[in-house]
Design an enzyme around this catalytic site. Structure first.
Site, PDB file in Angstrom:
ATOM      1  N   THR A 162       3.653  12.731   4.230  1.00 35.76           N
ATOM      2  CA  THR A 162       3.527  13.310   5.564  1.00 35.76           C
ATOM      3  C   THR A 162       4.360  14.590   5.695  1.00 35.76           C
ATOM      4  O   THR A 162       5.377  14.719   5.043  1.00 35.76           O
ATOM      5  CB  THR A 162       4.110  12.268   6.550  1.00 35.76           C
ATOM      6  OG1 THR A 162       3.519  11.023   6.300  1.00 35.76           O
ATOM      7  CG2 THR A 162       3.930  12.664   7.989  1.00 35.76           C
ATOM      8  N   ARG A 190      -7.600   3.142   8.422  1.00 37.58           N
ATOM      9  CA  ARG A 190      -6.155   2.818   8.407  1.00 37.58           C
ATOM     10  C   ARG A 190      -5.366   3.960   9.035  1.00 37.58           C
ATOM     11  O   ARG A 190      -5.598   5.130   8.753  1.00 37.58           O
ATOM     12  CB  ARG A 190      -5.705   2.592   6.970  1.00 37.58           C
ATOM     13  CG  ARG A 190      -4.201   2.344   6.804  1.00 37.58           C
ATOM     14  CD  ARG A 190      -3.417   3.602   6.524  1.00 37.58           C
ATOM     15  NE  ARG A 190      -2.004   3.345   6.270  1.00 37.58           N
ATOM     16  CZ  ARG A 190      -1.059   4.280   6.268  1.00 37.58           C
ATOM     17  NH1 ARG A 190      -1.370   5.532   6.501  1.00 37.58           N
ATOM     18  NH2 ARG A 190       0.190   3.971   6.037  1.00 37.58           N
ATOM     19  N   VAL A 191      -4.422   3.635   9.900  1.00 36.73           N
ATOM     20  CA  VAL A 191      -3.544   4.641  10.501  1.00 36.73           C
ATOM     21  C   VAL A 191      -2.108   4.190  10.293  1.00 36.73           C
ATOM     22  O   VAL A 191      -1.779   3.019  10.508  1.00 36.73           O
ATOM     23  CB  VAL A 191      -3.840   4.800  12.010  1.00 36.73           C
ATOM     24  CG1 VAL A 191      -2.885   5.804  12.634  1.00 36.73           C
ATOM     25  CG2 VAL A 191      -5.284   5.263  12.226  1.00 36.73           C
ATOM     26  N   GLY A 192      -1.247   5.117   9.881  1.00 35.73           N
ATOM     27  CA  GLY A 192       0.166   4.796   9.664  1.00 35.73           C
ATOM     28  C   GLY A 192       1.014   5.139  10.876  1.00 35.73           C
ATOM     29  O   GLY A 192       0.532   5.175  12.016  1.00 35.73           O
ATOM     30  N   ASP A 193       2.274   5.412  10.631  1.00 35.50           N
ATOM     31  CA  ASP A 193       3.228   5.665  11.721  1.00 35.50           C
ATOM     32  C   ASP A 193       3.094   7.062  12.332  1.00 35.50           C
ATOM     33  O   ASP A 193       3.470   7.277  13.489  1.00 35.50           O
ATOM     34  CB  ASP A 193       4.664   5.528  11.189  1.00 35.50           C
ATOM     35  CG  ASP A 193       4.926   6.533  10.073  1.00 35.50           C
ATOM     36  OD1 ASP A 193       4.163   6.531   9.077  1.00 35.50           O
ATOM     37  OD2 ASP A 193       5.866   7.341  10.193  1.00 35.50           O
ATOM     38  N   THR A 213       9.042   9.882   7.930  1.00 37.22           N
ATOM     39  CA  THR A 213       8.045   9.983   6.868  1.00 37.22           C
ATOM     40  C   THR A 213       8.242   8.839   5.897  1.00 37.22           C
ATOM     41  O   THR A 213       9.341   8.294   5.791  1.00 37.22           O
ATOM     42  CB  THR A 213       8.147  11.334   6.129  1.00 37.22           C
ATOM     43  OG1 THR A 213       7.211  11.345   5.043  1.00 37.22           O
ATOM     44  CG2 THR A 213       9.538  11.581   5.570  1.00 37.22           C
ATOM     45  N   GLY A 214       7.183   8.487   5.194  1.00 39.92           N
ATOM     46  CA  GLY A 214       7.297   7.421   4.201  1.00 39.92           C
ATOM     47  C   GLY A 214       6.227   6.362   4.400  1.00 39.92           C
ATOM     48  O   GLY A 214       5.095   6.672   4.807  1.00 39.92           O
ATOM     49  N   GLY A 216       4.255   4.053   6.090  1.00 41.11           N
ATOM     50  CA  GLY A 216       3.962   3.906   7.512  1.00 41.11           C
ATOM     51  C   GLY A 216       3.967   2.480   8.022  1.00 41.11           C
ATOM     52  O   GLY A 216       4.429   2.210   9.134  1.00 41.11           O
TER      53      GLY A 216
HETATM   54  N1  GLY Z   1       3.896   7.991   6.841  1.00 40.72           N
HETATM   55  C1  GLY Z   1       2.543   8.288   6.651  1.00 40.72           C
HETATM   56  C2  GLY Z   1       1.648   7.153   6.582  1.00 40.72           C
HETATM   57  O1  GLY Z   1       2.059   6.047   6.209  1.00 40.72           O
HETATM   58  O2  GLY Z   1       0.494   7.318   6.874  1.00 40.72           O
END
Ligand code: GLY
Length: 308
Positions: A162, A190-193, A213-214, A216
């Site tokens: 990210t 799929r959606v992360g943080d 970042t990292g 999610g």
């Molecule tokens: N931090 C980005 C994701 O996991 O999508």
């Protein structure tokens, strides 16, 4: 009068040696682009958008052009922008035809109608908001990311690099922006943080601005960016906050990633428990610090070795 500052990052993971210079330089370029806005008396919101757009254009990073593909070979992008002055925010997820998701997130914020819009609905609204759509093929670029990677904590899909930016402007306003293509080979949808307010990013003029970042799936459990702002409100210094939360990420939820913070006084914090986090900080001068590791005693202590 405040001293402006901007921090950008290009993701927390293990950056293979051949890519390190590109990661450093890309962050430096993005941070200086944002700095030009701040130095001219511009708004933190404009600075973070400008910086993130540079990173979205750079195929080195997993955001905009060059993002990782999902299991169906498609790029699905997420982004969030937040204005610390008003606490307004705009967010998009799973868009496939937007070259600059950070700008779409901003237009959504400014519309005042909705805050978080996803998928085909976000794309349909983009044109009406003045954000051009692109051919999904324009977002595909050879992804250099995984080659040579020899560091993968159990269960983590790497890399999740990210991008993000936090800034304080001359008027004392704070802002944050984040953008990502998510994890490689993710399931469609799929959606992360990154686009989740409080998780991937948060900004509040009363406290500070933070971007995470990292990994999610783990980061979102701790609502890391809002947690950072709450610790700042309790009087903790940004660097201590960043190190404390990254330690918590590892110890509480076995997560990996990084966090950048600027507080309302312009003090900065940066920590990661991955081998690398590409970043750049620009302060008056301009004084530029760019690198792929932030060498603090704490982050050294809690960083796993590449072989672990
Ligand atoms: N931090 C980005 C994701 O996991 O999508």
């Amino acid at each position: 009068m405040n001293q402006p500052v901007i921090i950008v990052h290009g993701g927390a993971w293990h950056i293979p040696s051949p890519l390190r210079e590109a990661h450093r330089e890309g962050c430096r370029r993005a941070a200086l682009t944002g700095w030009d806005v701040l130095a001219a008396g511009g708004a933190a919101l404009d600075a973070v958008e400008a910086a993130v757009r540079v990173l979205e254009d750079d195929p080195t990073y997993d955001a905009g052009r060059g993002s990782h593909c999902n299991l169906q070979g498609e790029v699905e992008l997420d982004a969030l922008i937040m204005d610390g002055r008003t606490l307004e925010l705009g967010s998009v997820a799973a868009v496939k035809r937007v070259r600059h998701p950070i700008t779409l997130a901003r237009r959504i914020m400014e519309s005042g109608e909705h805050a978080f819009v996803v998928g085909a609905g976000a794309e349909a609204w983009a044109e009406a908001l003045g954000v051009p759509l692109c051919d999904p093929a324009d977002l595909l670029a050879p992804s250099p990311a995984v080659a040579g990677d020899d560091w993968t904590p159990p269960g983590m899909r790497l890399p999740a690099d990210t991008v993000g930016a936090v800034a304080l402007d001359l008027a004392g306003n704070l802002a944050v922006g984040t953008s990502t293509g998510g994890t490689p080979n993710k399931r469609p949808g799929r959606v992360g943080d990154t686009p989740l307010v409080g998780c991937g990013a948060y900004a509040d003029n009363a406290t500070g601005a933070a971007a995470a970042t990292g990994w999610g799936e783990r980061l979102m459990r701790l609502v890391l960016s809002k947690s950072a702002c709450e610790l700042l409100a309790q009087g903790e210094a940004p660097q201590a906050v960043a190190e404390r939360l990254i330690r918590q990420l590892e110890q509480r939820v076995a997560g990996y990633g990084g966090l950048i913070i600027v507080d309302r006084q312009g003090r900065v914090g940066l920590a990661h428990n991955t081998p690398h986090l590409s970043f750049a900080i620009v302060r008056p001068g301009p004084e530029v610090l760019a690198g792929i590791e932030f060498p603090t005693a704490e982050s050294e202590t809690h960083r796993p070795s590449p072989a672990s």
